[in-house]
Design an enzyme around this catalytic site. Structure first.
Site, PDB file in Angstrom:
ATOM      1  N   ARG A   1       0.806  -1.231   0.000  1.00  0.00           N
ATOM      2  CA  ARG A   1       0.000   0.000   0.000  1.00  0.00           C
ATOM      3  C   ARG A   1       0.840   1.282   0.000  1.00  0.00           C
ATOM      4  O   ARG A   1       0.338   2.364   0.310  1.00  0.00           O
ATOM      5  CB  ARG A   1      -0.993   0.016   1.168  1.00  0.00           C
ATOM      6  CG  ARG A   1      -2.028  -1.101   1.095  1.00  0.00           C
ATOM      7  CD  ARG A   1      -3.168  -0.850   2.059  1.00  0.00           C
ATOM      8  NE  ARG A   1      -4.185  -1.885   1.945  1.00  0.00           N
ATOM      9  CZ  ARG A   1      -4.253  -2.963   2.715  1.00  0.00           C
ATOM     10  NH1 ARG A   1      -3.339  -3.143   3.686  1.00  0.00           N
ATOM     11  NH2 ARG A   1      -5.201  -3.845   2.554  1.00  0.00           N
TER      12      ARG A   1
ATOM     13  N   LYS B   1       4.209  11.250 -11.414  1.00  0.00           N
ATOM     14  CA  LYS B   1       3.407  10.415 -12.308  1.00  0.00           C
ATOM     15  C   LYS B   1       4.096   9.061 -12.446  1.00  0.00           C
ATOM     16  O   LYS B   1       5.257   8.987 -12.848  1.00  0.00           O
ATOM     17  CB  LYS B   1       3.268  11.055 -13.688  1.00  0.00           C
ATOM     18  CG  LYS B   1       2.142  12.059 -13.800  1.00  0.00           C
ATOM     19  CD  LYS B   1       1.961  12.447 -15.264  1.00  0.00           C
ATOM     20  CE  LYS B   1       0.777  13.371 -15.451  1.00  0.00           C
ATOM     21  NZ  LYS B   1       0.576  13.716 -16.875  1.00  0.00           N
TER      22      LYS B   1
ATOM     23  N   GLU C   1      11.523  17.472 -24.635  1.00  0.00           N
ATOM     24  CA  GLU C   1      10.824  17.874 -23.414  1.00  0.00           C
ATOM     25  C   GLU C   1      11.358  19.210 -22.888  1.00  0.00           C
ATOM     26  O   GLU C   1      10.622  20.001 -22.306  1.00  0.00           O
ATOM     27  CB  GLU C   1      10.944  16.789 -22.343  1.00  0.00           C
ATOM     28  CG  GLU C   1      10.223  15.493 -22.677  1.00  0.00           C
ATOM     29  CD  GLU C   1       8.702  15.573 -22.514  1.00  0.00           C
ATOM     30  OE1 GLU C   1       8.180  16.654 -22.186  1.00  0.00           O
ATOM     31  OE2 GLU C   1       8.044  14.538 -22.709  1.00  0.00           O
TER      32      GLU C   1
ATOM     33  N   LYS D   1       8.695  22.768 -14.279  1.00  0.00           N
ATOM     34  CA  LYS D   1       7.808  21.657 -13.944  1.00  0.00           C
ATOM     35  C   LYS D   1       7.417  21.706 -12.471  1.00  0.00           C
ATOM     36  O   LYS D   1       6.261  21.443 -12.123  1.00  0.00           O
ATOM     37  CB  LYS D   1       8.452  20.314 -14.277  1.00  0.00           C
ATOM     38  CG  LYS D   1       7.480  19.165 -14.011  1.00  0.00           C
ATOM     39  CD  LYS D   1       7.774  17.908 -14.770  1.00  0.00           C
ATOM     40  CE  LYS D   1       6.617  16.930 -14.648  1.00  0.00           C
ATOM     41  NZ  LYS D   1       6.892  15.644 -15.329  1.00  0.00           N
TER      42      LYS D   1
ATOM     43  N   GLU E   1      -3.193  16.807 -11.852  1.00  0.00           N
ATOM     44  CA  GLU E   1      -3.591  17.146 -13.210  1.00  0.00           C
ATOM     45  C   GLU E   1      -5.090  17.402 -13.351  1.00  0.00           C
ATOM     46  O   GLU E   1      -5.767  16.886 -14.242  1.00  0.00           O
ATOM     47  CB  GLU E   1      -3.162  16.039 -14.189  1.00  0.00           C
ATOM     48  CG  GLU E   1      -3.051  16.526 -15.626  1.00  0.00           C
ATOM     49  CD  GLU E   1      -2.430  15.491 -16.546  1.00  0.00           C
ATOM     50  OE1 GLU E   1      -3.115  15.054 -17.476  1.00  0.00           O
ATOM     51  OE2 GLU E   1      -1.255  15.124 -16.317  1.00  0.00           O
TER      52      GLU E   1
ATOM     53  N   ARG F   1      -1.727  21.502 -14.656  1.00  0.00           N
ATOM     54  CA  ARG F   1      -0.711  20.506 -15.026  1.00  0.00           C
ATOM     55  C   ARG F   1      -0.949  19.910 -16.410  1.00  0.00           C
ATOM     56  O   ARG F   1      -0.014  19.417 -17.055  1.00  0.00           O
ATOM     57  CB  ARG F   1      -0.659  19.401 -13.969  1.00  0.00           C
ATOM     58  CG  ARG F   1       0.464  18.397 -14.219  1.00  0.00           C
ATOM     59  CD  ARG F   1       0.699  17.472 -13.040  1.00  0.00           C
ATOM     60  NE  ARG F   1       1.762  16.533 -13.325  1.00  0.00           N
ATOM     61  CZ  ARG F   1       2.344  15.748 -12.434  1.00  0.00           C
ATOM     62  NH1 ARG F   1       1.948  15.789 -11.171  1.00  0.00           N
ATOM     63  NH2 ARG F   1       3.307  14.915 -12.776  1.00  0.00           N
TER      64      ARG F   1
ATOM     65  N   ASN G   1       1.227  18.387 -21.139  1.00  0.00           N
ATOM     66  CA  ASN G   1       0.956  17.391 -22.179  1.00  0.00           C
ATOM     67  C   ASN G   1       0.951  17.994 -23.577  1.00  0.00           C
ATOM     68  O   ASN G   1       0.463  17.354 -24.522  1.00  0.00           O
ATOM     69  CB  ASN G   1      -0.386  16.704 -21.910  1.00  0.00           C
ATOM     70  CG  ASN G   1      -0.327  15.801 -20.696  1.00  0.00           C
ATOM     71  OD1 ASN G   1       0.588  15.009 -20.530  1.00  0.00           O
ATOM     72  ND2 ASN G   1      -1.320  15.936 -19.818  1.00  0.00           N
TER      73      ASN G   1
ATOM     74  N   HIS H   1       1.424  15.794 -26.620  1.00  0.00           N
ATOM     75  CA  HIS H   1       1.361  14.401 -26.200  1.00  0.00           C
ATOM     76  C   HIS H   1       0.166  13.635 -26.770  1.00  0.00           C
ATOM     77  O   HIS H   1       0.231  12.413 -26.900  1.00  0.00           O
ATOM     78  CB  HIS H   1       1.362  14.321 -24.673  1.00  0.00           C
ATOM     79  CG  HIS H   1       2.701  14.546 -24.068  1.00  0.00           C
ATOM     80  ND1 HIS H   1       3.439  15.699 -24.282  1.00  0.00           N
ATOM     81  CD2 HIS H   1       3.472  13.769 -23.253  1.00  0.00           C
ATOM     82  CE1 HIS H   1       4.575  15.620 -23.609  1.00  0.00           C
ATOM     83  NE2 HIS H   1       4.625  14.463 -23.000  1.00  0.00           N
TER      84      HIS H   1
ATOM     85  N   HIS I   1       1.289  10.221 -28.241  1.00  0.00           N
ATOM     86  CA  HIS I   1       0.828   8.921 -27.773  1.00  0.00           C
ATOM     87  C   HIS I   1       0.185   8.119 -28.910  1.00  0.00           C
ATOM     88  O   HIS I   1       0.290   6.882 -28.938  1.00  0.00           O
ATOM     89  CB  HIS I   1      -0.150   9.094 -26.614  1.00  0.00           C
ATOM     90  CG  HIS I   1       0.497   9.581 -25.358  1.00  0.00           C
ATOM     91  ND1 HIS I   1      -0.220  10.022 -24.278  1.00  0.00           N
ATOM     92  CD2 HIS I   1       1.807   9.689 -25.007  1.00  0.00           C
ATOM     93  CE1 HIS I   1       0.613  10.389 -23.319  1.00  0.00           C
ATOM     94  NE2 HIS I   1       1.842  10.196 -23.742  1.00  0.00           N
TER      95      HIS I   1
ATOM     96  N   HIS J   1       9.938   8.004 -26.737  1.00  0.00           N
ATOM     97  CA  HIS J   1       8.854   8.891 -26.316  1.00  0.00           C
ATOM     98  C   HIS J   1       9.158  10.343 -26.693  1.00  0.00           C
ATOM     99  O   HIS J   1       8.289  11.054 -27.211  1.00  0.00           O
ATOM    100  CB  HIS J   1       8.642   8.767 -24.811  1.00  0.00           C
ATOM    101  CG  HIS J   1       7.616   9.708 -24.266  1.00  0.00           C
ATOM    102  ND1 HIS J   1       6.291   9.682 -24.645  1.00  0.00           N
ATOM    103  CD2 HIS J   1       7.727  10.734 -23.372  1.00  0.00           C
ATOM    104  CE1 HIS J   1       5.629  10.641 -24.022  1.00  0.00           C
ATOM    105  NE2 HIS J   1       6.469  11.284 -23.247  1.00  0.00           N
TER     106      HIS J   1
END
Length: 369
Positions: free
Chosen positions: A119, A141, A183, A225, A235, A239, A243, A246, A250, A263
């Protein structure tokens, strides 16, 4: 050494940026840690695992190394279980600390393992690629991919420290450098037009791994960032601007098969596509869209997307996490240095695809491993 603070509801921590930081990892280890679980892959392990283990062993804690297969195609549930299998077999308890030594794939998957093992246990990010140093290691993330989409299974879970050794970039392949720089320039495009202009002026210095240029680029990227993540950890608002590019990226990764493009290469090309859509739908002047294309090319990333077929593009983008109630949403630029999250008319998206998808052999993206 440069230091950047990240403060979120999920945890506060420092990003340490310095040459030789790998040899000082003991400074990041909590006093009550039991086992230090070094998660890496064979490529990184051959270069840096022994140094990392030596530094971690200086704490007097038990060090357990777990090597995962190398590549985006292994960022999945089966590989995640290799971490759990190794830790459970060695009776790691809730005071074990995972140390993620590698690029974005290792950081994401090791961070997700930390988020769910018993957990939740602590973890330290030790990013070894430029992309992971400026982006994926910061902000909490964590995720693995699903065949339907990238990063569909994950959690927001903050590390207790990010340890950036700028020296490790000297062994980075040129292709990985270019992917990381995508990036870097993203931060300028969405938040800091002055930094974008600095990147234009220093693109070749950055590709050549000039130490001063790299130190500034990494620190400024982390500062930007950290500013965003500190205001919006999960997000729900601001935030999302991180992206930029992206949604297209993606789709490229899923359409070609994860791992065919890095990526960052997909993000670079995706930013060119998002810039064209911004010119069509958000008011970005075409000259600035061309600046984004030119800088993306200058850092060594593709500027034409693969021809996946228009309907396939839409199918893949519909599976993106930024889609809401079936409506595609994009991060677009009203002007350079300012970003908004907004839906875009399908007809304009088709126009942007028409402008940016390769149509001739000369435009066809050539990404060579």
């Amino acid at each position: 050494m440069k230091q950047v603070r990240v403060e979120t509801p999920g945890g506060n921590y420092s990003i340490q940026i310095a040459p030789g930081r790998l040899d000082r990892l003991a400074e990041a280890v909590p006093a009550d840690a039991t086992t230090l679980v070094l998660v890496t892959n064979p490529t990184v392990a051959a270069l840096y695992a022994e140094r990392a283990e030596r530094a971690l062993s200086a704490t007097g804690k038990r060090v357990l190394r777990i090597e995962l297969p190398d590549g985006e195609q292994y960022k999945d549930w089966q590989t995640l279980n290799l971490i759990f299998d190794g830790m459970l077999a060695q009776h790691c308890d809730r005071k074990a600390v995972i140390v993620a030594l590698g690029g974005g794939v290792i950081g994401d998957i090791a961070g997700f393992a930390a988020a769910v093992y018993m957990r939740g246990i602590r973890f330290i990010q030790v990013p070894t690629t430029l992309l992971s140093q400026v982006d994926s290691s910061v902000g909490g993330k964590t995720a693995v991919n699903h065949p339907i989409g990238k990063n569909m299974l994950g959690a927001f879970y903050q590390p207790i420290s990010v340890e950036i050794d700028t020296d490790v970039l000297n062994t980075l392949p040129a292709r990985e450098v270019s992917a990381g720089l995508a990036e870097v320039i993203k931060y300028g495009a969405i938040l800091d037009a002055e930094f974008f202009a600095w990147c234009e002026a220093h693109a070749q210095d950055l590709r050549a791994l000039d130490p001063q240029a790299l130190a500034h680029a990494i620190a400024r990227s982390c500062e930007l960032k950290a500013f965003v993540v500190s205001q919006d950890e999960r997000e729900t608002g601001l935030r999302a601007i991180l992206n930029f590019g992206h949604t297209f990226a993606h789709a490229i990764e899923a359409g070609l098969g994860f791992g065919a493009w890095l990526h960052g290469e997909a993000v670079g090309c995706g930013m060119v596509q998002a810039a064209e859509l911004s010119a069509l739908a958000a008011g970005l002047v075409q000259a600035d869209a061309e600046r984004i294309r030119a800088l993306t090319l200058a850092i060594g990333c593709p500027v034409y997307a693969p021809d996946l077929g228009t309907e396939r593009w839409f199918d893949l983008m519909q599976g993106d996490k930024k889609t809401e109630a079936g409506q595609l949403r994009f991060i677009l630029l009203p002007k350079l240095g300012e970003a908004v999250r907004t839906p875009a008319d399908a007809a304009l998206v088709r126009q942007a695809l028409d402008r940016t998808v390769a149509k001739t052999a000369g435009e066809q993206p050539a990404v060579v491993a």
